[in-house]
Design an enzyme around this catalytic site. Structure first.
Site, PDB file in Angstrom:
ATOM      1  N   SER A 158       0.847  -1.203   0.000  1.00 32.05           N
ATOM      2  CA  SER A 158       0.000   0.000   0.000  1.00 32.05           C
ATOM      3  C   SER A 158       0.871   1.237   0.000  1.00 32.05           C
ATOM      4  O   SER A 158       2.008   1.225   0.507  1.00 32.05           O
ATOM      5  CB  SER A 158      -0.899   0.022   1.239  1.00 32.05           C
ATOM      6  N   TYR A 171      -2.367  -0.102  10.442  1.00 32.30           N
ATOM      7  CA  TYR A 171      -2.463  -0.603   9.065  1.00 32.30           C
ATOM      8  C   TYR A 171      -1.227  -0.199   8.269  1.00 32.30           C
ATOM      9  O   TYR A 171      -0.633  -1.020   7.561  1.00 32.30           O
ATOM     10  CB  TYR A 171      -3.731  -0.050   8.418  1.00 32.30           C
TER      11      TYR A 171
END
Length: 265
Positions: A158, A171
């Site tokens: 990501s 995250y």
């Protein structure tokens, strides 16, 4: 299936050319979003696909229908990648169904926004860690005995693993760990001829992202990207085909491929 507008995953302008003919792939988190889009293109390129998902049976059924419509064999397996026993069992099921495994796509993910680190609850933290990084390691560990020279692992990273996100501290940390895991495992597996790479998406319109946001925040999702909008899953899936196919990526390993709609610089 409740997400409105529905994410686009069919990539209707993409023409398959046999880049993955005869390959057998496992994709975690393949019931929706990026995972579903990757499953469809893998099948279009000639692969058989095992769809691993947590508990969205209706969504997984749709993925299966589209994989089979592309001509690929498909098995659907429900379970939690946080559980090492499930990972091992799922791999055994896929080997029995397809006769082997050539590609693992680690894509399952959990995220929940938290504005203050002090408010990050233990259960939330453990679900993020165990799904996003432990699950990737456990799936790779289970699959590796079945991979041979020319096979590959692709992890979903990501942009948050590169730049961070203040409301997604846990995250972001796991995505950074996925990037490091990718590079480390690529080095370890290089002598065995097994490639390991990652795709690092920017904002993508999938159920993961708007799930815990207010309507107004969802409406603004992705506007801070360089293109001013989120990607659709079908705009990510060709990157996975590129990294999966020895036709296009036989000399590529240890790469974090950014698909972020711009340089983000």
């Amino acid at each position: 299936h409740e997400l409105d507008l529905a994410p686009r995953f069919l990539a209707p302008d993409y023409r398959g050319s046999g880049k993955l003919q005869g390959k057998r792939a496992i994709i975690t988190g393949a019931d929706s979003g990026i995972g579903r889009a990757v499953a469809v293109l893998f099948a279009r390129e000639g692969a058989d696909v095992a769809v691993l998902h947590l508990d969205e049976a209706a969504d997984a059924k749709v993925t299966r229908q589209h994989v089979e419509a592309e001509g690929g064999r498909c098995v659907v397996i429900a379970g939690d990648v946080r559980d090492p026993a499930f990972c091992a069992k799922a791999v055994r099921q896929v080997v029995k169904a397809f006769g082997g495994i050539d590609i693992l796509v680690n894509n399952a993910a959990f995220q929940l926004h938290c504005e203050r680190l002090e408010d990050l609850e233990d259960a939330h933290l453990q679900e993020t860690l165990q799904t996003n990084i432990a699950g990737y390691i456990q799936m790779a560990r289970a699959v590796l005995p079945h991979l041979e020279e020319g096979d590959c692992i692709i992890n979903t990273g990501s942009e948050t693993g590169l730049f961070g996100s203040k409301a997604l501290v846990d995250y972001s940390a796991t995505k950074g760990a996925i990037h490091a895991f990718t590079k480390a495992l690529a080095s370890q597996l290089l002598p065995r001829g097994i490639r390991v790479n990652a795709v690092a998406p920017g904002p993508v319109w999938t159920p993961l992202n708007p799930a815990d946001k207010a309507a107004q925040d969802v409406a603004d999702f992705g506007r801070d990207s360089d293109m001013g909008r989120p990607a659709q899953p079908e705009e990510l899936s060709p990157a996975y085909v590129f990294l999966a196919s020895p036709v296009t990526a036989s000399y590529i390993s240890g790469v974090i491929l950014p698909v972020m709609g711009g340089p983000r610089g």
